[in-house]
Write a protein that holds these residues in place. Sequence first.
Motif, mmCIF file in Angstrom:
data_model
loop_
_atom_site.group_PDB
_atom_site.id
_atom_site.type_symbol
_atom_site.label_atom_id
_atom_site.label_comp_id
_atom_site.label_asym_id
_atom_site.label_seq_id
_atom_site.Cartn_x
_atom_site.Cartn_y
_atom_site.Cartn_z
ATOM 1 N N GLU A 179 45.286 29.902 37.581
ATOM 2 C CA GLU A 179 46.074 30.042 38.805
ATOM 3 C C GLU A 179 46.516 31.487 39.001
ATOM 4 O OE1 GLU A 179 49.404 27.400 38.741
ATOM 5 O OE2 GLU A 179 48.177 25.618 38.399
ATOM 6 N N LEU A 180 46.975 32.115 37.923
ATOM 7 C CA LEU A 180 47.454 33.487 38.021
ATOM 8 C C LEU A 180 46.322 34.442 38.397
ATOM 9 C CD1 LEU A 180 49.728 35.503 37.744
ATOM 10 C CD2 LEU A 180 49.312 35.596 35.282
ATOM 11 N N LYS A 181 45.143 34.217 37.839
ATOM 12 C CA LYS A 181 44.007 35.062 38.185
ATOM 13 C C LYS A 181 43.675 34.941 39.676
ATOM 14 C CE LYS A 181 39.085 35.803 37.553
ATOM 15 N NZ LYS A 181 37.814 35.302 36.995
ATOM 16 N N SER A 182 43.692 33.727 40.189
ATOM 17 C CA SER A 182 43.411 33.527 41.616
ATOM 18 C C SER A 182 44.419 34.281 42.475
ATOM 19 C CB SER A 182 43.459 32.037 41.954
ATOM 20 O OG SER A 182 42.457 31.335 41.251
ATOM 21 N N SER A 183 45.676 34.240 42.048
ATOM 22 C CA SER A 183 46.727 34.954 42.781
ATOM 23 C C SER A 183 46.498 36.466 42.735
ATOM 24 C CB SER A 183 48.098 34.613 42.185
ATOM 25 O OG SER A 183 49.113 35.386 42.764
ATOM 26 N N MET A 184 46.112 36.967 41.552
ATOM 27 C CA MET A 184 45.831 38.401 41.397
ATOM 28 C C MET A 184 44.680 38.837 42.298
ATOM 29 S SD MET A 184 45.888 39.305 37.367
ATOM 30 C CE MET A 184 47.337 39.113 36.335
ATOM 31 N N VAL A 185 43.599 38.068 42.268
ATOM 32 C CA VAL A 185 42.405 38.414 43.051
ATOM 33 C C VAL A 185 42.739 38.406 44.542
ATOM 34 C CG1 VAL A 185 40.090 37.659 43.710
ATOM 35 C CG2 VAL A 185 40.778 37.636 41.298
ATOM 36 N N ALA A 186 43.521 37.416 44.983
ATOM 37 C CA ALA A 186 43.903 37.334 46.390
ATOM 38 C C ALA A 186 44.727 38.556 46.797
ATOM 39 C CB ALA A 186 44.691 36.055 46.645
ATOM 40 N N GLU A 187 45.662 38.960 45.936
ATOM 41 C CA GLU A 187 46.521 40.109 46.231
ATOM 42 C C GLU A 187 45.713 41.400 46.274
ATOM 43 O OE1 GLU A 187 50.169 41.525 47.377
ATOM 44 O OE2 GLU A 187 49.667 39.437 46.909
ATOM 45 N N LEU A 188 44.775 41.548 45.327
ATOM 46 C CA LEU A 188 43.938 42.754 45.291
ATOM 47 C C LEU A 188 42.957 42.796 46.463
ATOM 48 C CD1 LEU A 188 43.250 42.865 41.446
ATOM 49 C CD2 LEU A 188 44.479 44.602 42.761
ATOM 50 N N THR A 189 42.476 41.632 46.866
ATOM 51 C CA THR A 189 41.586 41.561 48.019
ATOM 52 C C THR A 189 42.324 42.005 49.276
ATOM 53 O OG1 THR A 189 40.362 39.723 47.019
ATOM 54 C CG2 THR A 189 40.105 40.043 49.389
ATOM 55 N N LYS A 190 43.578 41.558 49.407
ATOM 56 C CA LYS A 190 44.398 41.979 50.545
ATOM 57 C C LYS A 190 44.643 43.494 50.504
ATOM 58 C CE LYS A 190 48.294 39.712 51.568
ATOM 59 N NZ LYS A 190 49.735 39.347 51.499
ATOM 60 N N LYS A 191 44.881 44.004 49.276
ATOM 61 C CA LYS A 191 45.177 45.432 49.110
ATOM 62 C C LYS A 191 43.972 46.305 49.475
ATOM 63 C CE LYS A 191 46.216 48.780 45.458
ATOM 64 N NZ LYS A 191 46.493 48.945 44.000
#
Length: 404
Positions: free
Chosen positions: A101-113
């Motif tokens: 779950e945390l990895k998915s959240s990280m990837v989503a945040e970095l994709t937005k960035k």
Amino acid sequence: MDVDNDVSTILAQLRSELESSDLIQIIYQLEDFYERKLWNQLTLALEELYQNPESSIGTLRQQIFSSFLSQFQNKLNQIKLVDFLLRSFDDDQVCYDKLIELKSSMVAELTKKHGTRKPDNLDELINNEEAVIYVNLQIARYALILNDSVSADEILESVGDKFESTLQNEFSAKINAAFYLTKCQYYKIHENYNLFYTNGLLYLSSLDSPLPLDQQIKFCYDLCIAALLGNKIYNFGELILHDILKVISDQSSEYFWLYNLITNLNAGNLAKFNEWLQVSMSKSPFLAHHKTFLHQKIVIMSLLEKISTEQATNKRLSFKSISDVTGTQIDEVELLIIKCFSLNLIKGYINQIQQVLVVTWLQPRILNLDQVKTLYNHLVEWDSRVENLAKDVHARGGTLWAGK
């Protein structure tokens, strides 16, 4: 600024369940730092909370992570966030699911960035982020713990090149330690003692802070077992000199027998090793299955120790002297020597007619204090012989050697 009602309620509930004044004070600090958005100070307060042994009682850590940190997790250092997660959940499956779950959240945040720039190598940029690599390594480690080798293999294969190339490896010690620990878990499952030992030493050298005592003891045990059973490991100096071995060196330690096995194996002390091997059979039935191999290993180490104590430059050892020190039958000595040649532990040749081994090279190894003292005595004696030779040459040659 008012504290968010949900967070305020969560922290108030946690305080009401605590009896430790230290922990209550830290909870107040968390509330204050959250209100003022002081994320660095809040992270330090969280570290203080997690370091307090009383925080591991009950479900405090789980509630802190799931109900409190989840409100602002993208504001924190993501590597530290992974560490908080690992220390919050004891169940391996739960921990694994939370990491996903945390990895998915990280990837989503970095994709937005990065997405605003829409780079062609977006996936590569994300996968090269240290936090993503770190969480991936932890996912791989827990996958191995849960017997999911396929997922772990995929992750290790995807990141392996980044670590195994010295030129490309620019990661922090913490990330390197995570990689080597995951590799250790992989090799432990596959019973590859040689590579576990190598990666275990690399893991210890990468740590930026000491492990907790219970983890030190557990890892020291695994490392010593790998050293004993690795069929290519005949140099134990790095383990002998490492502080981690001290955790089992006390007589009160439950693994004191293991400490003696390792130290006597390193010293090539056949008699003492066999004594402690007998003790170990009752302590570890697992080692009893490897008794024959361990006997072969101490025999080789006793031969290497015998060679190292010889004084001549080209060391000449009779089969009889080798038989005496190793307990090997005369007709088996040649096979023992050939085994040492094949392992690249020594170089030289055998005079079969005279039944003599001539050693021209011995694999370098880290010496303990007794071995250093023996070497020192050899050097002193050699220096004395050279000095006496010089005096004899001068006495016989007179003025013939005076000038040139």
